[in-house]
Design a protein around this motif. Structure first.
Motif, short mmCIF file in Angstrom:
data_model
loop_
_atom_site.label_atom_id
_atom_site.label_comp_id
_atom_site.label_asym_id
_atom_site.label_seq_id
_atom_site.Cartn_x
_atom_site.Cartn_y
_atom_site.Cartn_z
N ALA A 102 -40.91 12.44 4.34
CA ALA A 102 -40.23 13.14 3.25
C ALA A 102 -39.29 12.19 2.51
CB ALA A 102 -39.47 14.34 3.80
N LYS A 103 -38.54 11.40 3.24
CA LYS A 103 -37.63 10.43 2.60
C LYS A 103 -38.41 9.40 1.80
CE LYS A 103 -33.93 10.80 6.05
NZ LYS A 103 -33.18 10.07 7.13
N ASP A 104 -39.51 8.89 2.37
CA ASP A 104 -40.33 7.91 1.67
C ASP A 104 -40.92 8.51 0.40
OD1 ASP A 104 -39.79 6.10 3.66
OD2 ASP A 104 -41.70 6.40 4.72
N PHE A 105 -41.36 9.74 0.48
CA PHE A 105 -41.96 10.40 -0.70
C PHE A 105 -40.92 10.54 -1.81
CE2 PHE A 105 -42.90 14.28 -3.11
CZ PHE A 105 -44.16 13.95 -3.61
N GLU A 106 -39.73 10.97 -1.47
CA GLU A 106 -38.68 11.12 -2.47
C GLU A 106 -38.30 9.77 -3.07
OE1 GLU A 106 -36.90 13.64 -3.83
OE2 GLU A 106 -38.11 15.21 -2.88
N THR A 107 -38.26 8.75 -2.24
CA THR A 107 -37.87 7.42 -2.72
C THR A 107 -38.93 6.81 -3.61
OG1 THR A 107 -36.57 7.03 -0.70
CG2 THR A 107 -37.21 5.09 -1.98
N ASN A 108 -40.20 6.97 -3.25
CA ASN A 108 -41.27 6.26 -3.94
C ASN A 108 -41.96 7.06 -5.05
OD1 ASN A 108 -40.95 4.01 -2.21
ND2 ASN A 108 -42.20 5.01 -0.64
N HIS A 109 -41.84 8.40 -5.00
CA HIS A 109 -42.62 9.21 -5.95
C HIS A 109 -41.78 10.14 -6.83
CE1 HIS A 109 -46.52 8.04 -4.24
NE2 HIS A 109 -45.91 8.09 -3.06
N ILE A 110 -40.58 10.47 -6.41
CA ILE A 110 -39.76 11.38 -7.20
C ILE A 110 -38.67 10.57 -7.88
CG2 ILE A 110 -38.29 13.42 -7.19
CD1 ILE A 110 -41.16 14.01 -6.44
N GLN A 111 -38.80 10.43 -9.19
CA GLN A 111 -37.80 9.69 -9.96
C GLN A 111 -37.44 10.47 -11.21
OE1 GLN A 111 -39.10 5.73 -10.78
NE2 GLN A 111 -39.16 5.11 -8.64
N THR A 112 -36.21 10.33 -11.66
CA THR A 112 -35.75 10.96 -12.89
C THR A 112 -35.06 9.91 -13.75
OG1 THR A 112 -35.38 13.03 -11.72
CG2 THR A 112 -34.36 12.83 -13.88
N ASN A 113 -35.63 9.66 -14.92
CA ASN A 113 -35.07 8.67 -15.84
C ASN A 113 -34.91 7.30 -15.17
OD1 ASN A 113 -34.82 10.67 -17.83
ND2 ASN A 113 -32.82 11.28 -17.05
N GLY A 114 -35.89 6.95 -14.35
CA GLY A 114 -35.88 5.64 -13.73
C GLY A 114 -35.01 5.53 -12.49
N THR A 115 -34.32 6.57 -12.12
CA THR A 115 -33.47 6.52 -10.93
C THR A 115 -33.97 7.53 -9.91
OG1 THR A 115 -31.94 8.17 -11.84
CG2 THR A 115 -31.46 5.85 -12.29
N HIS A 116 -33.69 7.26 -8.67
CA HIS A 116 -34.14 8.15 -7.61
C HIS A 116 -33.36 9.46 -7.65
CE1 HIS A 116 -36.63 5.02 -6.13
NE2 HIS A 116 -35.63 4.24 -5.77
N ASN A 117 -34.09 10.54 -7.52
CA ASN A 117 -33.48 11.87 -7.57
C ASN A 117 -32.98 12.25 -6.18
OD1 ASN A 117 -33.13 14.78 -7.77
ND2 ASN A 117 -34.16 14.58 -9.73
N LYS A 118 -31.78 12.79 -6.10
CA LYS A 118 -31.17 13.16 -4.82
C LYS A 118 -31.16 14.67 -4.60
CE LYS A 118 -30.16 8.88 -3.83
NZ LYS A 118 -30.90 8.16 -2.76
N ASN A 119 -31.83 15.40 -5.45
CA ASN A 119 -31.81 16.86 -5.34
C ASN A 119 -32.83 17.35 -4.31
OD1 ASN A 119 -29.77 17.26 -7.18
ND2 ASN A 119 -31.16 17.47 -8.91
N TYR A 120 -32.61 16.93 -3.09
CA TYR A 120 -33.49 17.40 -2.00
C TYR A 120 -32.71 17.37 -0.71
CZ TYR A 120 -34.17 12.72 0.01
OH TYR A 120 -33.98 11.51 0.61
N THR A 121 -33.23 18.08 0.27
CA THR A 121 -32.64 18.06 1.61
C THR A 121 -33.75 18.22 2.63
OG1 THR A 121 -30.94 19.02 3.04
CG2 THR A 121 -32.26 20.55 1.76
#
Length: 272
Positions: A102-121
């Motif tokens: 889950a962490k890898d997916f958020e880091t590598n695939h979920i981005q907003t405006n070029g920055t990593h999105n932190k809206n997850y838990t």
């Protein structure tokens, strides 16, 4: 002697009527459950959601191959953080693999405006059943897992912190592909929706949220790619409960729990 005989027959009459009452009550409860599930599964989702409004998706990670399949699907659907503004990943205790994925997916695939999105838990719940666990103790661990899942859906997990724009603790969508934890989550979602629906008609029933909405807690179950002709145990249990039941082989299409229920939908290969 006559008094003893009368007392004997009276006790048997009482037992007989008690059994008849229990049978009628059981049949009535079963009838209510079947009708409620049929209505729930065939009720259209409310269209009152505003375009661009925040959406909370809860993703159940079932460990091992189930987790791998889930992230294959999420990568293919290109999960949009602008649409799914908050994401909750649910893992079982001891499942470090799913938490890392889950962490890898958020880091590598979920981005907003070029920055990593932190809206997850990433939330952890007790495991419903451990490998090789006795069937005698499994019901107790399953109830423990179910209660934890119920608290997650109600926003009561100690590590749960939703952004302010989400005015309800309930996730809008629940995505799962099994196994045991998925059953607990979907059953808990159905139970909450049942009480939310009743509370709109009965003021004496307790409300489960300050902002109840029967359009939330919608569930999608995806049957494993490995299931070509038969459903998994989780699939059999969730067939009458999931709002959408997706299968990946044509031979699995068109199944339903009973007459009047939604059928399984063939979605093609989602993990290749």
């Amino acid at each position: 002697m006559m008094h003893v005989s009368l007392a004997f027959w009276s006790s048997w009459d009482l037992l007989l009527w008690s059994i008849i009452f229990a049978i009628i009550l059981g049949i009535s409860i079963l009838f209510i459950i079947i009708v409620s599930l049929t209505i729930s599964q065939n009720t259209a989702v409310s269209k009152d959601r505003q375009p661009g409004s925040p959406t909370h998706i809860l993703i159940v990670l079932g460990s091992g191959g189930h987790t791998a399949e889930m992230f294959y699907m999420l990568e293919q659907m290109k999960l949009d953080p602008q649409k799914y503004t908050y994401r909750t990943y649910l893992v079982s205790s001891g499942d470090g693999f799913s938490a890392r994925k889950a962490k890898d997916f958020e880091t590598n695939h979920i981005q907003t405006n070029g920055t990593h999105n932190k809206n997850y838990t990433i939330l952890t719940v007790p495991r419903a059943r451990r490998i090789h666990q006795s069937y005698l103790t499994a019901p107790f661990s399953t109830i423990h897992c179910f209660w934890a899942c119920l608290n997650v859906l109600r926003g009561r997990h100690p590590e749960q912190r939703l952004p302010e724009e989400h005015n309800s603790p309930y996730p809008d969508l629940i995505l799962t592909n099994g196994p045991a934890t998925a059953v607990c989550v979907v059953v808990a979602a159905k139970l909450i929706r049942f009480f939310l629906h009743l509370s709109t008609f009965s003021s004496w029933l307790p409300t489960w949220s300050t902002a109840p909405s029967v359009s939330k807690l919608r569930t999608i179950y995806v049957e494993s790619w490995a299931r070509v002709s038969t459903l998994s145990t989780s699939g059999v249990l969730l067939l009458p409960l999931a709002d959408r039941f997706l299968v990946q082989w044509p031979t699995q299409a068109g199944r339903r729990a009973w007459w009047g229920m939604k059928r399984t939908q063939y979605a093609g290969w989602l993990v290749i």
